[in-house]
Enzyme design. Structure first.
Site, mmCIF file in Angstrom:
data_model
loop_
_atom_site.group_PDB
_atom_site.id
_atom_site.type_symbol
_atom_site.label_atom_id
_atom_site.label_comp_id
_atom_site.label_asym_id
_atom_site.label_seq_id
_atom_site.Cartn_x
_atom_site.Cartn_y
_atom_site.Cartn_z
ATOM 1 C CG ASP A 37 65.417 54.457 59.385
ATOM 2 O OD1 ASP A 37 65.151 53.278 59.087
ATOM 3 O OD2 ASP A 37 66.519 54.812 59.840
ATOM 4 C CG HIS A 230 44.308 40.817 42.333
ATOM 5 N ND1 HIS A 230 43.640 41.935 42.738
ATOM 6 C CD2 HIS A 230 44.296 40.862 40.978
ATOM 7 C CE1 HIS A 230 43.243 42.614 41.674
ATOM 8 N NE2 HIS A 230 43.625 41.977 40.600
ATOM 9 C CG ASP A 247 48.755 39.792 34.992
ATOM 10 O OD1 ASP A 247 49.416 40.636 34.349
ATOM 11 O OD2 ASP A 247 47.568 39.974 35.342
ATOM 12 C CG ASP A 258 48.205 44.506 32.631
ATOM 13 O OD1 ASP A 258 48.654 43.417 33.033
ATOM 14 O OD2 ASP A 258 47.096 44.953 32.955
ATOM 15 C CG HIS A 337 38.634 39.027 35.293
ATOM 16 N ND1 HIS A 337 38.879 39.363 33.981
ATOM 17 C CD2 HIS A 337 39.277 37.845 35.504
ATOM 18 C CE1 HIS A 337 39.633 38.430 33.439
ATOM 19 N NE2 HIS A 337 39.881 37.480 34.335
ATOM 20 C CG HIS A 341 42.717 47.535 32.815
ATOM 21 N ND1 HIS A 341 43.969 48.074 32.630
ATOM 22 C CD2 HIS A 341 42.922 46.210 33.077
ATOM 23 C CE1 HIS A 341 44.882 47.120 32.793
ATOM 24 N NE2 HIS A 341 44.279 45.970 33.053
ATOM 25 C CG HIS A 348 44.221 48.847 36.705
ATOM 26 N ND1 HIS A 348 43.868 48.228 37.863
ATOM 27 C CD2 HIS A 348 44.627 47.851 35.881
ATOM 28 C CE1 HIS A 348 44.051 46.918 37.749
ATOM 29 N NE2 HIS A 348 44.517 46.672 36.554
ATOM 30 C CD GLU A 372 43.021 42.137 32.139
ATOM 31 O OE1 GLU A 372 43.447 41.356 32.992
ATOM 32 O OE2 GLU A 372 43.227 43.359 32.186
ATOM 33 C CE1 TYR A 376 41.902 33.542 35.881
ATOM 34 C CE2 TYR A 376 39.696 34.287 35.244
ATOM 35 C CZ TYR A 376 41.066 34.452 35.232
ATOM 36 O OH TYR A 376 41.611 35.518 34.566
ATOM 37 N NE ARG A 394 44.806 37.871 34.012
ATOM 38 C CZ ARG A 394 44.890 37.362 35.230
ATOM 39 N NH1 ARG A 394 43.925 36.584 35.690
ATOM 40 N NH2 ARG A 394 45.929 37.605 36.003
ATOM 41 C CD GLU A 396 46.420 41.922 31.113
ATOM 42 O OE1 GLU A 396 47.053 41.217 31.930
ATOM 43 O OE2 GLU A 396 45.874 42.996 31.422
HETATM 44 N N1 GLY Z 1 47.848 42.974 36.003
HETATM 45 C C1 GLY Z 1 46.690 43.638 36.410
HETATM 46 C C2 GLY Z 1 45.607 43.485 35.453
HETATM 47 O O1 GLY Z 1 45.676 42.644 34.580
HETATM 48 O O2 GLY Z 1 44.667 44.226 35.460
HETATM 49 MN MN MN Z 2 45.180 44.060 32.995
HETATM 50 MN MN MN Z 3 47.547 41.891 33.912
#
Ligand code: GLY
Ligand code: MN
Ligand code: MN
Length: 426
Positions: A37, A230, A247, A258, A337, A341, A348, A372, A376, A394, A396
């Site tokens: 609940d 992730h 991140d 982001d 990747h 985005h 996103h 970004e 890796y 990374r 970003e």
């Molecule tokens: N933090 C999610 C991305 O970078 O797309």
């Molecule tokens: Mn991102």
């Molecule tokens: Mn990100």
């Protein structure tokens, strides 16, 4: 802050896009049970929020275009003293009539009968058929006269692509808070802490600054964990001489940020770490330079792949012709990747990448996207010189496309090696 007029303009713009004799329905998000609940904090459906600014559960927006006349209708929860004691005040029908520039307002319990009535003589229905919303199935049962089912998310998404000045202000506010959190992470003592401790400190800064929450689950990845794209376990120790990929970005008043920074646990990059870092940074800076109206995102993607692959060959991570490596997708092992985005109400952002003819939508002034690039290198990758193994990086930033170029909205968050080292303590 976004005012009523702007929400009305958005609804008018959407009504303009609807075909004649049609009805559009946008439901509120459903309350999600966490377990038994207990519930997750409620967050309004992004499209409904975009069109109304209304944050309450059990609501719905209906837009009708019939015989070329338009009508907007909002359904709101009934006032209920008993329930309001537990879950807080509801706006109610009377105040909703004063607040919204909407033609008709009804209580949500009338939704079913009203929808039956509204759907009767309409030819096209716009709703989010993919949402899995239980109410959509019901709507489809009443929609006997409907000949065309259309995707409302696509239409709203096209509008969400271009941010207004007020939206950009909110994104900047979210980024400002996130900047403080990343700078805190750089300057604080980290050796021996757990990743989740740093996560808690970052998210404490989000919360205490008035952010609703993180815009997505924070990734705090030390050393080789950064090679899990992730990674959200965030439960390992921050080890001396390793890097931490952070991140993390907050959501402020329904707008996301982001941001990724990769920083040394002990405040100083090793030579090998700095080599990879500089390659990712140089790539990111070059990509950002290329952002202006008319450019395609896929061009930015190819450029990132080219620069990273060229750099990896120089460092002896990859061998052979850059062209051939890219053609055979060899580089994707280390840069698997996308370059970025759309970002806005959703991290996103639910906005299309292709137009109605399946052609790529080029960048235009007012769009916001992330850039970004990353590299890796798994700790067990025997093909790579030993000194680079276990490094994941990374970087970003969030970029606004402007009339003649772009503005990096997160440029205040330091990212050059000497700046990060200066800010860091052991
Ligand atoms: N933090 C999610 C991305 O970078 O797309
Ligand atoms: Mn991102
Ligand atoms: Mn990100």
């Amino acid at each position: 802050m976004i005012r009523e007029n702007e929400y009305k303009q958005r609804r008018d713009c959407l009504l303009n896009k609807l075909s004649n004799n049609s009805i559009a329905i946008v439901f509120s998000a459903t309350n999600k049970t966490r377990s038994n609940d207990t519930q997750y904090p409620y967050r309004q459906d992004s499209s409904l929020y975009y069109l109304t600014g209304f944050k309450e559960d059990n609501s719905a927006l209906v837009l009708i275009k019939y015989k070329n006349k338009t009508k907007s209708i909002l359904f709101v929860q009934k006032k209920d003293k008993n329930l309001e004691l537990w879950t807080g005040k509801r706006l109610g029908i009377k105040k909703a009539k004063q607040k919204f520039k909407i033609d008709e307002i009804y209580e949500s319990e009338n939704l079913k009968s009203k929808l039956k009535e509204f759907l009767k003589d309409k030819k096209s229905l716009y709703c989010d058929l993919n949402s899995g919303h239980k109410k959509i199935k019901k709507v489809l049962q009443y929609a006997k006269s409907i000949e065309n089912h259309k995707n409302i998310s696509l239409l709203v998404g096209q509008m969400r692509l271009i941010k207004s000045e007020n939206e950009i202000k909110l994104i900047k506010k979210a980024i400002g808070i996130t900047a403080n959190a990343h700078h805190y992470a750089m300057s604080s003592k980290k050796i021996g802490k757990k990743e989740y401790e740093l996560q808690a400190e970052i998210e404490y800064i989000f919360k205490r600054s008035g952010a609703f929450s993180d815009a997505y689950t924070s990734i705090i990845a030390c050393g080789n964990s950064a090679n899990t794209l992730h990674y959200i376990n965030n439960n390992k120790i921050l080890v001396n001489n390793e890097l931490i990929l952070i991140d993390a970005g907050c959501e402020y008043d329904y707008y996301a940020s982001d941001i990724t920074r990769t920083i040394p646990v002990n405040g100083k990059f090793s030579e090998a770490q700095a080599e990879i870092y500089q390659l990712v940074l140089d790539t990111q800076i070059e990509i950002i330079k290329n952002i202006k109206p008319g450019v395609n995102r896929t061009k930015l993607q190819s450029l990132a792949e080219l620069l990273l692959t060229r750099g990896m060959v120089k460092l002896g991570i990859l061998h052979g012709s850059v062209k051939k490596l890219i053609k055979n997708n060899v580089h994707k092992k280390y840069y698997p990747h996308g370059i970025g985005h759309w970002m806005g109400i959703d991290v996103h952002d639910q906005a299309p990448y292709l137009d109605n003819k399946e052609k790529e939508i080029p960048l235009a002034s007012g769009m916001v996207l992330t850039i970004e690039p990353g590299l890796y290198i798994n700790k067990d990758d025997k093909r790579v010189p030993k000194k680079y193994r276990g490094i994941g990086i990374r970087i970003e930033d969030d970029i606004l496309v402007t009339k003649y170029g772009n503005k990096n909205l997160s440029s205040a968050i330091v990212k050059r090696i000497n700046e990060i080292e200066k800010l860091s303590q052991v």
